[in-house]
Design a protein around this motif. Structure first.
Motif, PDB file in Angstrom:
ATOM      1  N   GLU A 282       0.835  -1.202   0.000  1.00  0.00           N
ATOM      2  CA  GLU A 282       0.000   0.000   0.000  1.00  0.00           C
ATOM      3  C   GLU A 282       0.874   1.257   0.000  1.00  0.00           C
ATOM      4  OE1 GLU A 282      -3.265   2.137   2.922  1.00  0.00           O
ATOM      5  OE2 GLU A 282      -3.174  -0.063   2.888  1.00  0.00           O
ATOM      6  N   GLY A 283       1.969   1.195   0.735  1.00  0.00           N
ATOM      7  CA  GLY A 283       2.888   2.329   0.776  1.00  0.00           C
ATOM      8  C   GLY A 283       3.551   2.576  -0.563  1.00  0.00           C
ATOM      9  N   ILE A 284       3.881   1.500  -1.271  1.00  0.00           N
ATOM     10  CA  ILE A 284       4.469   1.659  -2.603  1.00  0.00           C
ATOM     11  C   ILE A 284       3.496   2.371  -3.535  1.00  0.00           C
ATOM     12  CG2 ILE A 284       5.241   0.409  -4.659  1.00  0.00           C
ATOM     13  CD1 ILE A 284       6.445  -1.693  -2.762  1.00  0.00           C
ATOM     14  N   GLU A 285       2.232   1.965  -3.506  1.00  0.00           N
ATOM     15  CA  GLU A 285       1.234   2.621  -4.356  1.00  0.00           C
ATOM     16  C   GLU A 285       1.118   4.102  -4.021  1.00  0.00           C
ATOM     17  OE1 GLU A 285      -0.350   1.638  -6.918  1.00  0.00           O
ATOM     18  OE2 GLU A 285       0.136  -0.497  -6.899  1.00  0.00           O
ATOM     19  N   ALA A 286       1.150   4.426  -2.751  1.00  0.00           N
ATOM     20  CA  ALA A 286       1.068   5.827  -2.352  1.00  0.00           C
ATOM     21  C   ALA A 286       2.306   6.592  -2.825  1.00  0.00           C
ATOM     22  CB  ALA A 286       0.920   5.930  -0.832  1.00  0.00           C
ATOM     23  N   GLY A 287       3.466   5.964  -2.707  1.00  0.00           N
ATOM     24  CA  GLY A 287       4.692   6.607  -3.157  1.00  0.00           C
ATOM     25  C   GLY A 287       4.715   6.838  -4.648  1.00  0.00           C
ATOM     26  N   LEU A 288       4.245   5.863  -5.410  1.00  0.00           N
ATOM     27  CA  LEU A 288       4.197   6.018  -6.858  1.00  0.00           C
ATOM     28  C   LEU A 288       3.267   7.162  -7.257  1.00  0.00           C
ATOM     29  CD1 LEU A 288       4.013   2.261  -7.967  1.00  0.00           C
ATOM     30  CD2 LEU A 288       5.967   3.803  -8.191  1.00  0.00           C
ATOM     31  N   ASP A 289       2.160   7.288  -6.551  1.00  0.00           N
ATOM     32  CA  ASP A 289       1.221   8.366  -6.856  1.00  0.00           C
ATOM     33  C   ASP A 289       1.812   9.725  -6.526  1.00  0.00           C
ATOM     34  OD1 ASP A 289      -1.570   9.044  -7.700  1.00  0.00           O
ATOM     35  OD2 ASP A 289      -1.610   9.928  -5.698  1.00  0.00           O
ATOM     36  N   ALA A 290       2.686   9.784  -5.523  1.00  0.00           N
ATOM     37  CA  ALA A 290       3.326  11.048  -5.146  1.00  0.00           C
ATOM     38  C   ALA A 290       4.509  11.391  -6.047  1.00  0.00           C
ATOM     39  CB  ALA A 290       3.794  10.989  -3.694  1.00  0.00           C
ATOM     40  N   ALA A 291       4.988  10.410  -6.808  1.00  0.00           N
ATOM     41  CA  ALA A 291       6.177  10.607  -7.652  1.00  0.00           C
ATOM     42  C   ALA A 291       5.768  11.255  -8.974  1.00  0.00           C
ATOM     43  CB  ALA A 291       6.877   9.269  -7.889  1.00  0.00           C
ATOM     44  N   ARG A 292       5.364  12.493  -8.876  1.00  0.00           N
ATOM     45  CA  ARG A 292       4.881  13.261 -10.025  1.00  0.00           C
ATOM     46  C   ARG A 292       5.787  14.464 -10.258  1.00  0.00           C
ATOM     47  NH1 ARG A 292      -0.935  12.554 -10.929  1.00  0.00           N
ATOM     48  NH2 ARG A 292      -1.713  10.884  -9.568  1.00  0.00           N
ATOM     49  N   PRO A 293       5.915  14.896 -11.513  1.00  0.00           N
ATOM     50  CA  PRO A 293       6.750  16.077 -11.773  1.00  0.00           C
ATOM     51  C   PRO A 293       6.229  17.290 -11.005  1.00  0.00           C
ATOM     52  CG  PRO A 293       5.390  15.528 -13.683  1.00  0.00           C
ATOM     53  CD  PRO A 293       5.268  14.387 -12.733  1.00  0.00           C
ATOM     54  N   GLY A 294       7.153  18.049 -10.436  1.00  0.00           N
ATOM     55  CA  GLY A 294       6.792  19.209  -9.622  1.00  0.00           C
ATOM     56  C   GLY A 294       6.758  18.915  -8.151  1.00  0.00           C
ATOM     57  N   ASN A 295       6.474  17.659  -7.782  1.00  0.00           N
ATOM     58  CA  ASN A 295       6.609  17.264  -6.387  1.00  0.00           C
ATOM     59  C   ASN A 295       8.082  17.120  -6.043  1.00  0.00           C
ATOM     60  OD1 ASN A 295       3.876  17.279  -6.042  1.00  0.00           O
ATOM     61  ND2 ASN A 295       3.627  15.058  -5.929  1.00  0.00           N
ATOM     62  N   ARG A 296       8.372  16.811  -4.787  1.00  0.00           N
ATOM     63  CA  ARG A 296       9.749  16.643  -4.338  1.00  0.00           C
ATOM     64  C   ARG A 296      10.004  15.198  -3.929  1.00  0.00           C
ATOM     65  NH1 ARG A 296       8.831  20.982   0.182  1.00  0.00           N
ATOM     66  NH2 ARG A 296       6.904  19.766   0.108  1.00  0.00           N
ATOM     67  N   THR A 297      11.262  14.849  -3.863  1.00  0.00           N
ATOM     68  CA  THR A 297      11.588  13.490  -3.415  1.00  0.00           C
ATOM     69  C   THR A 297      11.035  13.236  -2.019  1.00  0.00           C
ATOM     70  OG1 THR A 297      13.753  14.381  -2.769  1.00  0.00           O
ATOM     71  CG2 THR A 297      13.646  13.151  -4.834  1.00  0.00           C
ATOM     72  N   ARG A 298      11.017  14.255  -1.185  1.00  0.00           N
ATOM     73  CA  ARG A 298      10.492  14.078   0.170  1.00  0.00           C
ATOM     74  C   ARG A 298       9.007  13.718   0.161  1.00  0.00           C
ATOM     75  NH1 ARG A 298       9.976  18.799   4.186  1.00  0.00           N
ATOM     76  NH2 ARG A 298       8.532  17.225   4.960  1.00  0.00           N
TER      77      ARG A 298
END
Length: 393
Positions: A282-298
């Protein structure tokens, strides 16, 4: 004819990026010792990084590749530059107590008009020793030698279309290597025999895409050994009732696409491992969704940690890093990190090993993905492998 992996346009792009960074720091030249950076700038590819060698880049003209004379010949076979830009020093410098290769390098730098220049070197690097720095500074008293660690690394973080072709080929090899590990794993099989098959699969490659040696050897710990992150293998037989994680990568023309999966042998895993797997996925899915251009690695790290916190799982340490071209002992690029304090802005073309591994008191669980930041939307997983813990009776 040289078998170059990239077009002249691609190498020209790299030089422009590196020189822009040099100009920003007020550097007249850089001396680059990291083999990955040497390869990225010049194409040099050889197992010679145990002796002093490097690339010299000034603000105009092709780079120079400088190394041991016998490796200069390898440079002529792998570098994109003409032979005049590939230089070698004599073997009397190698492992000598009376002289040092940096003395030869200093003469080269002076010959190219850099005697009083500001020159950047990679001081925090596996391949540039304290002795090398001391000798170079002593031989170049009128030059200003400054730290330029990761200057080139940061120029590599956004991959070109040509680079992505090679990373996708590496990903296909990663899939083959991981399938080999999972299919062969069984109680009684000696770990070294399994790793022999893993390495064979990686070197064989996929179809016409041959496999190169990976920058990290297969990490395959089982049971209590899997509570540690970086153990390789031994000659012990695999045991029922134990989880084994495989941290592996295919490699094509020095480009990597790391992949981790976990196998549990001997029936249904304990409930605490199953609960952790659910949280991890579930955490991986959330991380992938956050890995968008304009967001940050954090933001990727925060998304993962928010899910883990919901399951009362505490995780420390970074959760990923950029990957691409690399040599031993590391396939990471040593720039950005997926962790809470990192503010790197995500851009299309960045490639990360997203690694939300869990190392607990009595077992370890690794499920990871090599991800590409897209033009929009969530990140793309470059390897096609079921995201699960594999259970074998």
């Amino acid at each position: 004819m040289k078998d170059l992996p990239f077009t002249p346009v691609e190498y020209d792009r790299r030089l422009k990026r590196a020189r822009a960074a040099m100009e920003e720091r007020g550097l007249d030249a850089v001396f680059i010792t990291d083999p990955s950076n040497q390869n990225w700038l010049t194409g040099y590819d050889g197992w010679s990084f145990y002796v002093h060698q490097g690339a010299i880049l000034t603000m105009d003209g092709p780079p120079l590749w400088w190394g041991r004379h016998m490796d200069m010949l390898g440079g002529r076979r792998t570098c994109w530059m003409e032979n005049d830009f590939i230089l070698g020093y004599g073997d009397h410098f190698v492992q000598s107590t009376e002289r040092h290769p940096m003395q030869d390098l200093a003469e080269v730098l002076k010959r190219y008009g850099l005697e009083t220049a500001t020159i950047g070197v990679e001081m925090e690097n596996y391949y540039y020793s304290a002795k090398a720095h001391a000798v170079l500074c002593a031989e170049m008293p009128n030059a200003k030698i400054v730290d330029a660690t990761t200057l080139v690394n940061w120029q590599r973080i956004v991959k070109s279309d040509e680079e992505l072709v090679l990373i996708r080929k590496a990903a296909r090899i990663s899939e083959k290597v991981m399938r080999t590990a999972i299919d062969m794993a069984e109680p009684g099989l000696r770990k070294n025999d399994l790793v022999a098959s893993i390495l064979k699969a990686g070197i064989e490659g996929v179809d016409d895409d041959w496999g190169d040696y990976p920058a990290i050897m297969p990490l395959t710990p089982s049971g209590l050994d899997a509570t540690a992150a970086h153990l390789t293998w031994n000659g012990n037989p695999m045991q029922p009732g134990e989880a084994t994680f495989f941290e592996l990568s295919g490699c094509y023309r020095r480009y990597h696409a790391p992949l981790c999966r976990t196998v549990f042998l001997g029936g249904e895993p304990p409930q605490d491992i199953r609960d952790a797997e659910k949280a991890q996925l579930e955490g991986i899915e959330a991380g992938l969704d956050a890995a968008r251009p304009g967001n940050r690695t954090r933001d990727i790290a925060q998304a993962l940690l928010d899910v883990l916190a919901k399951y009362e799982i505490k995780r420390e340490g970074r959760m990923g890093y950029p990957v691409g071209v690399s040599y031993p002992p590391d396939w990471g690029e040593r720039t950005a990190s997926i962790r809470l304090e990192d503010e790197t802005v995500l851009e299309p073309g960045m490639v990360f090993h997203f690694m939300p591994a869990l190392w607990m008191d009595t077992w370890g669980l690794e499920t990871t993905e090599t991800i590409l930041i897209n033009e929009d939307g969530p990140a793309e997983c470059l390897c096609n492998m079921p995201r699960q813990m594999f259970v074998k009776d």
